[in-house]
Write an enzyme that holds these catalytic residues in place. Structure first.
Site, PDB file in Angstrom:
ATOM      1  CE  LYS A  82      17.759  15.313  23.268  1.00 34.72           C
ATOM      2  NZ  LYS A  82      18.719  15.866  22.329  1.00 34.72           N
TER       3      LYS A  82
ATOM      4  CD  GLN B 108       0.517 -13.736  -8.107  1.00 30.38           C
ATOM      5  OE1 GLN B 108       0.377 -13.168  -7.023  1.00 30.38           O
ATOM      6  NE2 GLN B 108      -0.495 -14.250  -8.768  1.00 30.38           N
TER       7      GLN B 108
ATOM      8  NE  ARG C  69     -11.347  -6.816  -2.692  1.00 27.25           N
ATOM      9  CZ  ARG C  69     -11.661  -8.087  -2.417  1.00 27.25           C
ATOM     10  NH1 ARG C  69     -12.868  -8.377  -1.979  1.00 27.25           N
ATOM     11  NH2 ARG C  69     -10.772  -9.056  -2.570  1.00 27.25           N
TER      12      ARG C  69
ATOM     13  CG  ASN D 249     -10.721  -8.900   1.143  1.00 26.78           C
ATOM     14  OD1 ASN D 249      -9.655  -9.387   0.791  1.00 26.78           O
ATOM     15  ND2 ASN D 249     -11.721  -9.623   1.621  1.00 26.78           N
TER      16      ASN D 249
ATOM     17  CE1 TYR E 173      21.625  22.828  17.202  1.00 22.91           C
ATOM     18  CE2 TYR E 173      19.853  24.440  17.162  1.00 22.91           C
ATOM     19  CZ  TYR E 173      20.795  23.685  16.494  1.00 22.91           C
ATOM     20  OH  TYR E 173      20.909  23.775  15.137  1.00 22.91           O
TER      21      TYR E 173
ATOM     22  CE1 TYR F 283      14.181  19.488  25.726  1.00 21.71           C
ATOM     23  CE2 TYR F 283      16.011  21.034  25.941  1.00 21.71           C
ATOM     24  CZ  TYR F 283      15.459  19.881  25.391  1.00 21.71           C
ATOM     25  OH  TYR F 283      16.205  19.132  24.514  1.00 21.71           O
TER      26      TYR F 283
ATOM     27  NE  ARG G 212      18.907  36.882  41.827  1.00 23.01           N
ATOM     28  CZ  ARG G 212      18.427  36.158  42.813  1.00 23.01           C
ATOM     29  NH1 ARG G 212      17.897  34.977  42.568  1.00 23.01           N
ATOM     30  NH2 ARG G 212      18.465  36.610  44.043  1.00 23.01           N
TER      31      ARG G 212
ATOM     32  CB  THR H 281      15.226  32.141  42.136  1.00 24.03           C
ATOM     33  OG1 THR H 281      14.803  31.147  43.038  1.00 24.03           O
ATOM     34  CG2 THR H 281      14.071  32.564  41.250  1.00 24.03           C
TER      35      THR H 281
HETATM   36  C1  UD1 Z   1     -10.311 -15.498  -1.156  1.00 22.84           C
HETATM   37  C2  UD1 Z   1     -10.929 -16.777  -1.694  1.00 22.84           C
HETATM   38  C3  UD1 Z   1     -12.316 -16.945  -1.088  1.00 22.84           C
HETATM   39  C4  UD1 Z   1     -12.192 -16.987   0.429  1.00 22.84           C
HETATM   40  C5  UD1 Z   1     -11.442 -15.773   0.951  1.00 22.84           C
HETATM   41  C6  UD1 Z   1     -11.122 -15.943   2.421  1.00 22.84           C
HETATM   42  C7  UD1 Z   1     -10.016 -17.065  -3.925  1.00 22.84           C
HETATM   43  C8  UD1 Z   1     -10.318 -17.045  -5.368  1.00 22.84           C
HETATM   44  N1  UD1 Z   1     -11.029 -16.722  -3.121  1.00 22.84           N
HETATM   45  O1  UD1 Z   1     -11.116 -14.410  -1.561  1.00 22.84           O
HETATM   46  O2  UD1 Z   1     -12.919 -18.132  -1.533  1.00 22.84           O
HETATM   47  O3  UD1 Z   1     -13.482 -17.048   1.008  1.00 22.84           O
HETATM   48  O4  UD1 Z   1     -10.197 -15.574   0.266  1.00 22.84           O
HETATM   49  O5  UD1 Z   1     -10.589 -14.776   2.963  1.00 22.84           O
HETATM   50  O6  UD1 Z   1      -8.931 -17.415  -3.544  1.00 22.84           O
HETATM   51  N2  UD1 Z   1      -3.295 -13.137  -3.922  1.00 22.84           N
HETATM   52  C9  UD1 Z   1      -2.077 -13.321  -4.542  1.00 22.84           C
HETATM   53  N3  UD1 Z   1      -2.012 -13.110  -5.882  1.00 22.84           N
HETATM   54  C10 UD1 Z   1      -3.083 -12.764  -6.641  1.00 22.84           C
HETATM   55  C11 UD1 Z   1      -4.320 -12.599  -5.985  1.00 22.84           C
HETATM   56  C12 UD1 Z   1      -4.400 -12.790  -4.618  1.00 22.84           C
HETATM   57  O7  UD1 Z   1      -1.080 -13.646  -3.904  1.00 22.84           O
HETATM   58  O8  UD1 Z   1      -2.935 -12.603  -7.862  1.00 22.84           O
HETATM   59  C13 UD1 Z   1      -3.344 -13.311  -2.449  1.00 22.84           C
HETATM   60  C14 UD1 Z   1      -3.784 -12.028  -1.755  1.00 22.84           C
HETATM   61  O9  UD1 Z   1      -2.649 -11.236  -1.420  1.00 22.84           O
HETATM   62  C15 UD1 Z   1      -4.531 -12.555  -0.537  1.00 22.84           C
HETATM   63  C16 UD1 Z   1      -5.012 -13.933  -0.983  1.00 22.84           C
HETATM   64  O10 UD1 Z   1      -4.311 -14.277  -2.133  1.00 22.84           O
HETATM   65  O11 UD1 Z   1      -3.726 -12.667   0.601  1.00 22.84           O
HETATM   66  C17 UD1 Z   1      -6.511 -13.947  -1.277  1.00 22.84           C
HETATM   67  O12 UD1 Z   1      -6.793 -12.952  -2.251  1.00 22.84           O
HETATM   68  P1  UD1 Z   1      -7.994 -11.944  -2.052  1.00 22.84           P
HETATM   69  O13 UD1 Z   1      -8.049 -11.046  -3.226  1.00 22.84           O
HETATM   70  O14 UD1 Z   1      -7.966 -11.330  -0.726  1.00 22.84           O
HETATM   71  O15 UD1 Z   1      -9.206 -12.971  -2.163  1.00 22.84           O
HETATM   72  P2  UD1 Z   1     -10.635 -12.869  -1.508  1.00 22.84           P
HETATM   73  O16 UD1 Z   1     -11.533 -12.126  -2.428  1.00 22.84           O
HETATM   74  O17 UD1 Z   1     -10.541 -12.392  -0.121  1.00 22.84           O
HETATM   75 MG    MG Z   2      -9.059 -11.597   0.999  1.00 21.26          MG
END
Ligand code: UD1
Ligand code: MG
Length: 458
Positions: A350, A74, A18, A227, A386, A365, A441, A424
């Site tokens: 600088k 991950q 997003r 987000n 320079y 300068y 000068r 000057t």
């Molecule tokens: C999430 C929560 C929601 C909560 C909100 C609070 C879930 C399913 N939902 O929603 O209930 O109200 O946070 O801010 O968790 N991330 C990973 N790997 C992934 C997906 C996400 O590490 O595959 C991490 C993201 O980087 C982030 C966190 O998990 O820091 C939350 O993910 P995000 O997509 O922001 O979830 P929200 O929709 O904000």
């Molecule tokens: Mg979030």
């Protein structure tokens, strides 16, 4: 208090779709630090070393945080529950504090209070809830009619009446590690996004009759998680308000605070004033009783006491006490000005030093120059550092008590020795002896009657 039985997992493996950005979401800047830094810093404050779950391509994380963090990768993004699963390989403690890396707002105290309560409760699973005026796309805490915790439902999966719930999941959890592992193994991805949600573990905990603790955060919780860019701006605004509130309490006056930007690490001394349109960034430090602005930008700058910096840009430099800079000057990295010195209007300095009481008052300068104390540099003076060929910068040395006349070119390398004067309009190409007057000068020639002859042929 420290927590020997607790390790922390920060979830930062999401793609942050997003945000519509090439940069990982949690590395976006908020007041001079990546968003994730605030979470790491809060956990450091409560003495819990975090393990950060990142996507496989985590070079940007390593560039920002180096090797002081433990990274769990991950490999593919299958949701927050999957991220926790990946992180659990690194967890050996009895309890794990899990939090979202996209929320820079919770303070160390928020984590501490929640963790203390969850441990005291001997909870198997705990989630921190909060009330929000507009719960937006956040997960809702579902309770039974008698108020008992029943689970967390994501907005996308919620029934219309559940969307009206204002109690939200902040994304901060504590789990007993052994229980969590069992729930993670049972997770399913049958939801609107086809992902594994960490929040599903709470439904399993309820089903299993485990002890779930769900306190509501104290104080006002204005948002949860960043987000998209609008939430990034909102979070930065909320942290900025905290930062300015802190400065007010430290005795700093801020004029028209809505127009001022102050990064998180900036330090300002008492009775100093930050005036409208100013921006203080990075590791900037300002002493006491100084006036910054209007319209000044300080980046990694050190400013002493009782100094004014008016409508100027100072970067990577040190300005002494009782100094004046500006209006409209540019102090570039590597410059030091000693106390009672002055850099006036439309000057660029600088990698130079300016001694005690010395002045560069107008339109100059000064680059790669060491100017000792009590020197006056005339208007329009340029250090020609320079040569245009060797790509090296040459040095100018101006010893104490020197007077440089207006509109001089000092062709470096060159030294103007102690007490010397330059006339000057001089172009100084070789060293000037102490207390000498250098005139470099063309001599003025007056051609008598020239105009008359030209115009009237007389
Ligand atoms: C999430 C929560 C929601 C909560 C909100 C609070 C879930 C399913 N939902 O929603 O209930 O109200 O946070 O801010 O968790 N991330 C990973 N790997 C992934 C997906 C996400 O590490 O595959 C991490 C993201 O980087 C982030 C966190 O998990 O820091 C939350 O993910 P995000 O997509 O922001 O979830 P929200 O929709 O904000
Ligand atoms: Mg979030």
């Amino acid at each position: 208090m420290s927590y020997p039985s607790v390790q922390a997992l920060i979830l930062a493996g999401g793609l942050g779709t997003r945000m519509k950005s090439a940069m990982p979401k949690v590395l976006h800047d908020v007041l001079g630090h990546p968003m994730l830094w605030y979470v790491v810093d809060a956990l450091k404050d409560i003495d819990v070393q975090p393990i950060v779950v990142t996507p496989a391509a985590n070079e940007a994380f390593r560039a920002a945080f180096g090797d002081r963090l433990t990274y769990a990768v991950q490999p593919e993004q299958h949701g927050s529950g999957h991220a926790v699963q990946c992180g659990m390989d690194y967890v050996s403690a009895e309890y794990v504090l899990v939090c979202n890396g996209d929320d820079p707002l919770p303070a160390a105290e928020d984590y501490r209070v929640f963790l203390d309560e969850s441990l005291a409760e001997h909870a198997d699973a705990a989630v921190l809830a909060a009330y929000l005026e507009d719960a937006g796309q956040l997960g809702r805490v579902v309770r039974t009619v008698d108020g008992a915790f029943a689970g967390i439902v994501e907005a996308r999966d919620a029934r219309p009446e559940q969307l009206g719930i204002q109690e939200i999941n902040t994304g901060i959890y504590v789990f007993r590690s052994a229980e969590l592992r069992r729930w993670l193994a049972r997770m399913k991805s049958n939801n609107a996004q086809g992902e594994y949600y960490i929040t599903e573990c709470f439904s399993m905990a309820v089903q299993d009759g485990s002890h779930v603790h769900c306190p509501v955060a104290r104080g006002t919780w204005e948002m949860s998680g960043v987000n998209d860019r609008a939430e990034l701006a909102l979070a930065a605004g909320l942290l900025q308000r905290r930062k300015l509130d802190h400065l007010y309490r430290e005795g700093v006056t801020i004029n028209m605070p809505g127009t001022v930007h102050v990064d998180w690490d900036v330090v300002v001394g008492r009775d100093s004033e930050i005036r409208q349109g100013s921006c203080l960034k990075g590791s900037t430090k300002v002493g006491n009783s100084s006036v910054i602005g209007p319209n000044t930008i300080l980046i990694d700058a050190q400013v002493g006491d009782e100094t004014t910096v008016l409508a100027s840009l100072v970067e990577g430099s040190t300005i002494g006490s009782n100094c004046a800079v500006g209006p409209f000057s540019y102090i570039r990295p590597g410059t030091q000005t000693a106390e009672r010195s002055k850099v006036g209007a439309f000057c660029e300095l600088k990698a130079s030093s300016l001694g005690v009481g010395s002045k560069v008052p107008h339109l100059s300068y000064i680059g790669d120059a060491d100017i000792a104390e009590n020197v006056n540099v005339g208007a329009g003076t340029i250090t020609c550092n320079y040569d245009g060929f060797t790509h090296t910068k040459h040095h100018t040395v101006i010893e104490k008590d020197v007077f440089i006349g207006a509109n001089n070119n000092l062709v470096a390398p060159v030294t103007i020795h102690e007490g010397a004067y330059t006339a000057t309009g001089s172009t100084i190409t070789h060293d000037v002896p102490p207390e000498a007057l250098a005139i470099a000068r063309a001599v003025q020639v007056d051609k008598e009657g020239w105009v008359r002859r030209k115009k009237h042929g007389q």
